[in-house]
Design an enzyme around this catalytic site. Sequence first.
Site, PDB file in Angstrom:
ATOM      1  N   HIS A 167     -48.273 -60.051   7.962  1.00  0.00           N
ATOM      2  CA  HIS A 167     -48.136 -60.798   9.207  1.00  0.00           C
ATOM      3  C   HIS A 167     -49.027 -60.243  10.310  1.00  0.00           C
ATOM      4  O   HIS A 167     -49.436 -60.974  11.212  1.00  0.00           O
ATOM      5  CB  HIS A 167     -46.665 -60.881   9.609  1.00  0.00           C
ATOM      6  N   ARG A 182     -43.943 -70.529  14.034  1.00  0.00           N
ATOM      7  CA  ARG A 182     -43.188 -69.385  13.508  1.00  0.00           C
ATOM      8  C   ARG A 182     -42.261 -68.872  14.610  1.00  0.00           C
ATOM      9  O   ARG A 182     -42.603 -67.963  15.364  1.00  0.00           O
ATOM     10  CB  ARG A 182     -44.144 -68.276  13.075  1.00  0.00           C
ATOM     11  N   ARG A 201     -40.130 -73.918  12.613  1.00  0.00           N
ATOM     12  CA  ARG A 201     -39.468 -73.241  11.499  1.00  0.00           C
ATOM     13  C   ARG A 201     -38.369 -72.347  12.046  1.00  0.00           C
ATOM     14  O   ARG A 201     -38.594 -71.615  13.012  1.00  0.00           O
ATOM     15  CB  ARG A 201     -40.474 -72.410  10.706  1.00  0.00           C
ATOM     16  N   GLU A 238     -41.540 -71.469  -1.041  1.00  0.00           N
ATOM     17  CA  GLU A 238     -42.243 -70.181  -1.071  1.00  0.00           C
ATOM     18  C   GLU A 238     -41.613 -69.184  -2.044  1.00  0.00           C
ATOM     19  O   GLU A 238     -42.042 -68.044  -2.140  1.00  0.00           O
ATOM     20  CB  GLU A 238     -42.372 -69.580   0.336  1.00  0.00           C
ATOM     21  N   ASN A 241     -48.343 -67.918   1.121  1.00  0.00           N
ATOM     22  CA  ASN A 241     -48.366 -66.448   1.279  1.00  0.00           C
ATOM     23  C   ASN A 241     -47.218 -65.820   0.502  1.00  0.00           C
ATOM     24  O   ASN A 241     -47.401 -64.864  -0.247  1.00  0.00           O
ATOM     25  CB  ASN A 241     -48.236 -66.061   2.754  1.00  0.00           C
ATOM     26  N   ASP A 242     -46.038 -66.365   0.706  1.00  0.00           N
ATOM     27  CA  ASP A 242     -44.894 -65.812  -0.010  1.00  0.00           C
ATOM     28  C   ASP A 242     -44.830 -66.315  -1.442  1.00  0.00           C
ATOM     29  O   ASP A 242     -44.383 -65.586  -2.336  1.00  0.00           O
ATOM     30  CB  ASP A 242     -43.589 -66.151   0.731  1.00  0.00           C
ATOM     31  N   ARG A 266     -47.254 -58.556  -0.292  1.00  0.00           N
ATOM     32  CA  ARG A 266     -48.389 -59.105   0.454  1.00  0.00           C
ATOM     33  C   ARG A 266     -48.906 -58.162   1.530  1.00  0.00           C
ATOM     34  O   ARG A 266     -50.015 -58.315   2.027  1.00  0.00           O
ATOM     35  CB  ARG A 266     -48.014 -60.467   1.082  1.00  0.00           C
ATOM     36  N   CYS A 302     -48.819 -74.666   4.418  1.00  0.00           N
ATOM     37  CA  CYS A 302     -48.948 -73.996   5.710  1.00  0.00           C
ATOM     38  C   CYS A 302     -49.221 -72.497   5.553  1.00  0.00           C
ATOM     39  O   CYS A 302     -49.284 -71.766   6.531  1.00  0.00           O
ATOM     40  CB  CYS A 302     -47.701 -74.213   6.565  1.00  0.00           C
TER      41      CYS A 302
END
Length: 589
Positions: free
Chosen positions: A211, A318, A355, A455, A478-479, A489, A526
Amino acid sequence: MTFSVHGLAVSRGIAIGRAVLVASSRADVAHYFIEDDKTADEITRVRISRNAVMEEITRLQQDLPKDAPHELAALLDVHLMLLQDEQLISGVKHWIVDRHYNAEWALTTQYEIIARQFDDMEDEYLRERKADLEQVVERILRHMKGVASPVQPAAQAGAGRKLSQQDLLLDDTTDVPLVLVAHDLSPADMLQFKQSLFAGFATDVGGKTSHTAIVARSMDIPAVVGARSASQLIKQDDWVIIDGDAGVLIVDPSPIILAEYGFKQRQGELERQRLNRLKNTPSLTIDGQRVELLANIEMPEDTLGAVTAGAVGVGLFRSEFLFMGRSGKLPDEEEQYQAYRKAIEGMHGLPVTIRTVDIGSDKPLDRHAKAQDTHLNPALGLRAIRWSLADPPMFLTQLRAILRAAAHGQVNLLVPMLAHATEIRQTMSLIDHARATLDNNGTPYGPVRLGAMIEIPAAALTLKLFLKYFDFLSIGTNDLIQYTLAIDRADEAVSHLYDPCHPAVLRLIADTIAECDAQGKGVSVCGEMAGDVGMTRLLLGLGLRSFSMHPSQILAVKQQILRADASKLQPWAEQVLASEDPAALLQSA
Ligand code: PEP
Ligand code: MG
C-alpha cells in the site's frame, strides 16, 4: 563517489534531489519550509523545549532517592550532556537557517546525522549512547508539540520543482528539491506526505503492490521500494537520483550521469504533455468498443485529479485512509458523511464507488501499532470485511454515512475481501439495519448499487453466489495475486514471485469477467493491473470494459485503448490464457 542501489520500480519518472532521511518512527514529525524572517522564532522554539527538558532532568536528578542505583544518576548526566552537545545545537541551527526546515524537521535531521556517527563507533559503550540521544530528542519533540509554531506548514516554493543542471552545479542550498529516504513508511505516513514537498521516495522495504507503493503511485511522483539497505547507504543530504522507471537509486551522481538523467526527466515531461492531449478524446477501441476509465482515490480531495485526468467516475475510494493515523480514534458518522459527500460532489454527478473500510495487514490503523506486531499472518488475519464484521457498531456507522452521502449523487457501495456466504449475508443484513435506523430517525439517504471485491480465490471460484447478491463485481488483482500465489504483496524478498501473468491468476480474472458478462452484471478491475499499460490489451481481449486506476495512469491506458482492436485481441487473449508462459506471449505481442 557515485554508486547505485537497486530496488523495485513502483512509480514512474525521475526525481533528482537531496536526501532527507526519515526514521519511520519519526515520519509523523511535521516537515515544512519556513520563511526567512521566521528562522529566529523556530530556533527559539527548539531552545525553549530543550531548556524545559534540561530542567525536567535536573529536577529528576535532585529528587533521586539516596539509594537509587548509581547508574541512574550517571544516565541522567549523560542525557544532560547530550542536550548541551554542540553538534546537536549548531546542526539544528544550520538546518533552520540555511535550509529553512521547521524546528522539528531540523531536530530529527540532525539526530539522524549524529545517530549514524554513533553507529560507526568502535566502542560498544559509546555506540549504545545512540539510544540516549534518541530519548532526549523524543523528549524535546514532545515538548515542542506544546510550543506552537509561529508559521503554518505552507505550500513550499521549491516543492517538486524540476531541477536544472545549473541548480545542481550552483548547489543552491536553500531551494533544492528533496527526496525522502526511509527504511519503511506506512500508508498513513505516505498520506501525510501527499501534499508535501518531496520530489521522490525510496524505502528499504516494500513490494510493488504494497500500500505504500500504491500511495506513491497515486501521488504520481517517482518512487523505488525494496531498495534493501538504501537508508543505511545514503546519508542525510546526499544528492540522489530516483529512477522510478528502472527501480534504481543513484547516489552522488557525476555530472555526466546528471546530464543524462536531466535529459530523461525532460523526455518524461514531454511524454506527459503529449498524453494530456488525449484528455477529451473518447475512450474507444479501433473497432468502436467503449471502455470506461475510472479513478482510484484515497481522499475526497483526490477527485480533483480524477476529473482533471478525464475519469468518468471513481471506481475505488479506499475509505480506510480516513481511518488511519488517528491514534485509534475513528471518524464518527458525521465526519465520514462529510468526507463521502465531498468526494461525490467533487465528481460533479459522476458515479463514486466507496469501498467499506479495508484496515489490517499492511494498512494498520496506527503506524505505531502495526498489525504485524500482534498477528502472526496479518494478511490472512482480521482485515477488511472481517474487521468490519467483528465490530458491528463501527461498521453500521460507516454504512449509515455512505447511505446518507448517496442522497447527493450516484454511489456504489463496494465490500472488500468477502469469501463466505455467511459474510455476505451478515453484510446484507447490516446494510438493511443501517437503512432501518435512518428510516426510523427520518434521516434522508439515497439508493446504492452493491458490489463485492473479488480478491480471494474462493470468491472467484464461487461467482454465482456473489452474483446472486451483488449488482456488480470489482476484481482486486493486488490481493487476488497475493492469495492465489501465496506471496506477501508487501515483502520484497518474494517480489520476483508476485506474478500478475501467472496462468492461475489470469484464469480467475477471465472467468470472473465472463460470468459477469453472461449474467449482464458490471465488472471492473481496480487493482494495480488496471493501470499497467503492459496488461491493457490482454484485459481488453478477456472482455474487460471497465478499468479503475490512479488518475495519473488514465491517459497512458487510454492511449493503449485507442490503439487496440478488441475483436482481434479476443482470440489472442485465448492463446495467452492457454499458454504455459503467458508473460512471454504478452511481450512478443
Ligand atoms: C486489490 O487488492 O487489488 C485492491 C484494489 O485493494 P487494495 O489494494 O486496497 O488491497
Ligand atoms: Mg485488496
